[in-house]
Design an enzyme around this catalytic site. Structure first.
Site, mmCIF file in Angstrom:
data_model
loop_
_atom_site.group_PDB
_atom_site.id
_atom_site.type_symbol
_atom_site.label_atom_id
_atom_site.label_comp_id
_atom_site.label_asym_id
_atom_site.label_seq_id
_atom_site.Cartn_x
_atom_site.Cartn_y
_atom_site.Cartn_z
ATOM 1 N N LYS A 1 -14.503 -5.281 9.222
ATOM 2 C CA LYS A 1 -15.092 -4.261 8.289
ATOM 3 C C LYS A 1 -16.554 -4.221 8.591
ATOM 4 C CE LYS A 1 -11.992 -6.120 4.832
ATOM 5 N NZ LYS A 1 -11.927 -6.652 3.512
ATOM 6 N N VAL B 1 0.925 -1.253 -0.149
ATOM 7 C CA VAL B 1 0.016 0.105 0.015
ATOM 8 C C VAL B 1 0.694 1.277 -0.003
ATOM 9 C CG1 VAL B 1 -1.859 1.311 1.339
ATOM 10 C CG2 VAL B 1 -1.986 -1.014 1.280
ATOM 11 N N GLU C 1 -3.104 -15.400 2.469
ATOM 12 C CA GLU C 1 -1.917 -15.387 3.081
ATOM 13 C C GLU C 1 -1.434 -16.918 3.450
ATOM 14 O OE1 GLU C 1 -0.143 -12.693 3.661
ATOM 15 O OE2 GLU C 1 -1.531 -11.098 3.043
#
Length: 408
Positions: free
Chosen positions: A202, A11, A187
């Site tokens: 979220k 990011v 992952e």
């Protein structure tokens, strides 16, 4: 306008590249330069496949956090404890803060919003939910005009990819997970994704904004996708459905219902067509009706784009840290508010199969029963989750640990 960037991974490098690429445009747009003048990294001597001056790289976060010339801090290191400490420090010293860190936002949202308000600074987190899908800012706008009645979302690309592979190719869960890991969708430790914890965070963030109440992760009923097998996906397809990990929140009778769980969806539904890393977020307001937001929920540039959109809101002074009501309210996680149709698989030992089938019929909760191999599968009409859970617990008690049950 100077930016300090904490972290230079996927990011962080995406944010750096977007801002550098559009530097001239930003200058013409806002009449001032936008500079990333310090970047926190673990190793300042490491060779990097990106054009950045070594002078910008530092290995001490407080060279950014305590620098009076830094106006905006972007947190992109991930994790929880350090990221939380850095965000709190930055807000305390009077800096605007942007983060994509859903774990920190979900856990400390009210505290950090209150701190930002106290210091008259921005605390923005568009990239924490939905990656490149713009949902936080539109949701904040809608709660000023609407009472939000429902949120329904697909919010995790890893689980969505795995379920899509299982449905399309009749794969077992472990095989689909392995493919997801090889392709970079999952992952090495996929627990947060496949157990639903990522989605739960979220949903906590979206629900806190939508209902103006502090919604903690532990309030949310959560089941992941690990228990789903190829026998389930085959039967689900035969029934004309697909399966997705859905996050749902609703408000009825001054109570809240919040859940993350696998759900069956008709093949022709909008949600059924959401594939791979894409996200779909639906909100229903009392006046606006239903709004849907669809797009890439992960990835370097979609997520970085959401971060940079927060930067622009700060530059335009176009932000507001909405308060969270501390009044009394009641959360209902699982039983009273929502009735639904359920898919249940019971896998008893062969010698107990007839007994379990008899119990299912006697309970009169199944509208369709399928016997395949050693599995007894049934679907229900609209019933409460507590009734299904009570049935499962009663069967477990009567035949102890001789079978495995999965509920979708």
């Amino acid at each position: 306008m100077n930016i300090g960037l904490l972290g230079f991974g996927t990011v962080g490098t995406g944010v750096y590249e977007i801002i550098n690429k559009r530097k001239d445009f930003f200058r013409s747009l806002i009449g001032k330069d936008l500079n990333i003048n310090k970047v926190l990294v673990k190793d300042t001597t490491k060779d990097r496949n990106i054009n950045i001056s070594k002078d910008k790289l530092i290995d001490n976060p407080y060279f950014i956090l305590d620098d009076p010339n830094i106006d905006i801090v972007i947190e992109a290191i991930g994790g929880t404890a350090e990221a939380y400490a850095y965000i709190k420090h930055a807000l305390t010293t009077g800096k605007h803060v942007i983060t994509a860190n859903k774990a920190v936002v979900a856990k400390h949202m009210k505290e950090l919003m209150d701190l930002a308000n106290k210091n008259k600074k921005a605390f923005l987190y568009e990239a924490s939910v939905g990656g490149g899908v713009p949902i936080i800012k539109p949701l904040k706008q809608q709660v000023t005009l609407n009472d939000i009645e429902e949120i329904k979302s697909i919010l995790n690309g890893t689980s969505n990819f795995i379920l899509s592979k299982m449905i399309r190719e009749d794969l077992e869960f472990t095989d689909a997970l392995h493919i997801a890991q090889e392709l970079g969708y999952a992952e090495a430790d996929p627990t947060d994704d496949i157990e639903g914890y990522d989605v739960r965070r979220k949903l906590a963030i979206l629900s806190t904004i939508a209902f103006k109440r502090e919604v903690k992760e532990e309030y949310i009923h959560c089941r992941g996708i690990r228990t789903i097998k190829s026998v389930d996906t085959k039967v689900i397809k035969e029934l004309g459905y697909t399966v997705k990990l859905l996050a749902k929140a609703s408000f009825k009778s001054n109570k809240y219902y919040l859940s993350v769980e696998p759900s069956l969806l008709p093949d022709d539904s909008f949600y059924a067509k959401v594939e791979n890393a894409n996200n779909l977020i639906s909100i229903i307001g009392n006046d606006i009706g239903e709004l849907k937001f669809y797009g890439q929920g992960a990835g370097k540039f979609p997520t970085a784009n959401a971060v940079v959109s927060d930067v622009l809101d700060i530059l335009y002074n176009n932000y507001q840290n909405y308060g969270i009501d501390e009044g009394t309210y009641k959360l209902c996680n699982n039983t009273d508010l929502v009735k639904d149709r359920y898919y249940v698989r019971l896998s008893p030992k062969h010698t107990l199969s007839d007994y379990v089938l008899k119990v299912v019929k006697e309970e009169k909760i199944a509208d369709k029963i399928i016997k395949t191999g050693d599995h007894i599968i049934f679907t229900t009409g609209n019933i409460e989750l507590k009734k299904i859970n009570s049935f499962i617990n009663n069967v477990k008690e009567s035949i102890k640990d001789e079978f495995y049950a999965a509920i979708q």
